[in-house]
Design an enzyme around this catalytic site. Structure first.
Site, PDB file in Angstrom:
ATOM      1  N   LYS A 108       1.195  -1.201   8.018  1.00 25.01           N
ATOM      2  CA  LYS A 108       2.494  -1.724   8.436  1.00 25.01           C
ATOM      3  C   LYS A 108       2.358  -3.212   8.697  1.00 25.01           C
ATOM      4  O   LYS A 108       1.308  -3.692   9.120  1.00 25.01           O
ATOM      5  CB  LYS A 108       3.041  -0.990   9.662  1.00 25.01           C
ATOM      6  CG  LYS A 108       2.252  -1.216  10.934  1.00 25.01           C
ATOM      7  CD  LYS A 108       2.885  -0.494  12.111  1.00 25.01           C
ATOM      8  CE  LYS A 108       2.053  -0.765  13.363  1.00 25.01           C
ATOM      9  NZ  LYS A 108       2.575  -0.040  14.516  1.00 25.01           N
ATOM     10  N   HIS A 160     -14.106  -1.255   8.839  1.00 27.85           N
ATOM     11  CA  HIS A 160     -14.201  -2.355   7.879  1.00 27.85           C
ATOM     12  C   HIS A 160     -15.430  -3.226   8.167  1.00 27.85           C
ATOM     13  O   HIS A 160     -16.122  -3.647   7.239  1.00 27.85           O
ATOM     14  CB  HIS A 160     -12.921  -3.201   7.898  1.00 27.85           C
ATOM     15  CG  HIS A 160     -11.845  -2.668   7.014  1.00 27.85           C
ATOM     16  ND1 HIS A 160     -11.104  -1.549   7.339  1.00 27.85           N
ATOM     17  CD2 HIS A 160     -11.391  -3.094   5.811  1.00 27.85           C
ATOM     18  CE1 HIS A 160     -10.228  -1.329   6.365  1.00 27.85           C
ATOM     19  NE2 HIS A 160     -10.393  -2.244   5.429  1.00 27.85           N
TER      20      HIS A 160
END
Length: 184
Positions: free
Chosen positions: A104, A39
């Protein structure tokens, strides 16, 4: 009442508005892996006015770092990473067209707001089930940042990847409703 739906990544943009937190999805199609380090590099490219390593429009990013495949499998284990680590990046990517994220754990309000603004969906994958998830991955190809090893950006083809809609495009949040139901 939660439903189970078989869905392809190509169908996701049209179906996303109808999904609700708690729905179960069997997802098939193309997804991309990216974690923290990837990222950061994607953002560096964007900040330089360059294209990211894959088209963001309607893409699905899985926050995972798959291990190398064994015994004829495309990957070894491929469990989800804690999604909140990508929260600083997600709103901008959603604003640029990202369709869905898989990971998650809870997301920040800024991410939820960006999902609602852009019609995005956040799917939860079962943590601790990386070896079972690997059975749903048919192909994997490193497409960027190979030097990051398991954290490189990969294009994967999945078949019937079991997911739960954790946060829907209207802001419905299973982490909130689930806790409230448990408290009762």
């Amino acid at each position: 009442m939660a439903q189970t739906i078989s869905l392809t990544t190509e169908q996701l943009p049209a179906v996303a508005p109808t999904l609700r937190a708690g729905d179960r999805v069997l997802l098939s199609g193309t997804i991309y892996t990216a974690r923290d380090a990837a990222h950061k590099r994607i953002f560096a490219l964007l900040d330089q006015g360059k294209e990211p390593p894959f088209p963001l429009k309607d893409a699905v990013i899985y926050y995972a770092g798959p291990t190398p495949g064994q015994q004829g499998m495309a990957v070894g284990a491929c469990g989800p990473t804690t999604s909140s680590r990508m929260d600083p990046y997600a709103p901008r990517l959603l604003d640029l067209g990202l369709g869905a994220m898989i990971g998650k754990g809870q997301r920040s309000q800024a991410v939820v707001d960006a999902m609602v603004r852009n019609g995005g969906v956040y799917f939860a994958a079962v943590g601790g089930a990386g070896a079972l998830i690997a059975k749903c991955i048919q192909t994997v190809e490193v497409i960027a940042f190979e030097d990051l090893g398991c954290e490189s950006v990969k294009r994967m083809t999945v078949k019937d990847l079991p997911l739960t809609v954790a946060i829907d495009a209207q802001g419905g949040n299973l982490y909130e409703t689930g806790r409230a139901a448990y408290a009762r």
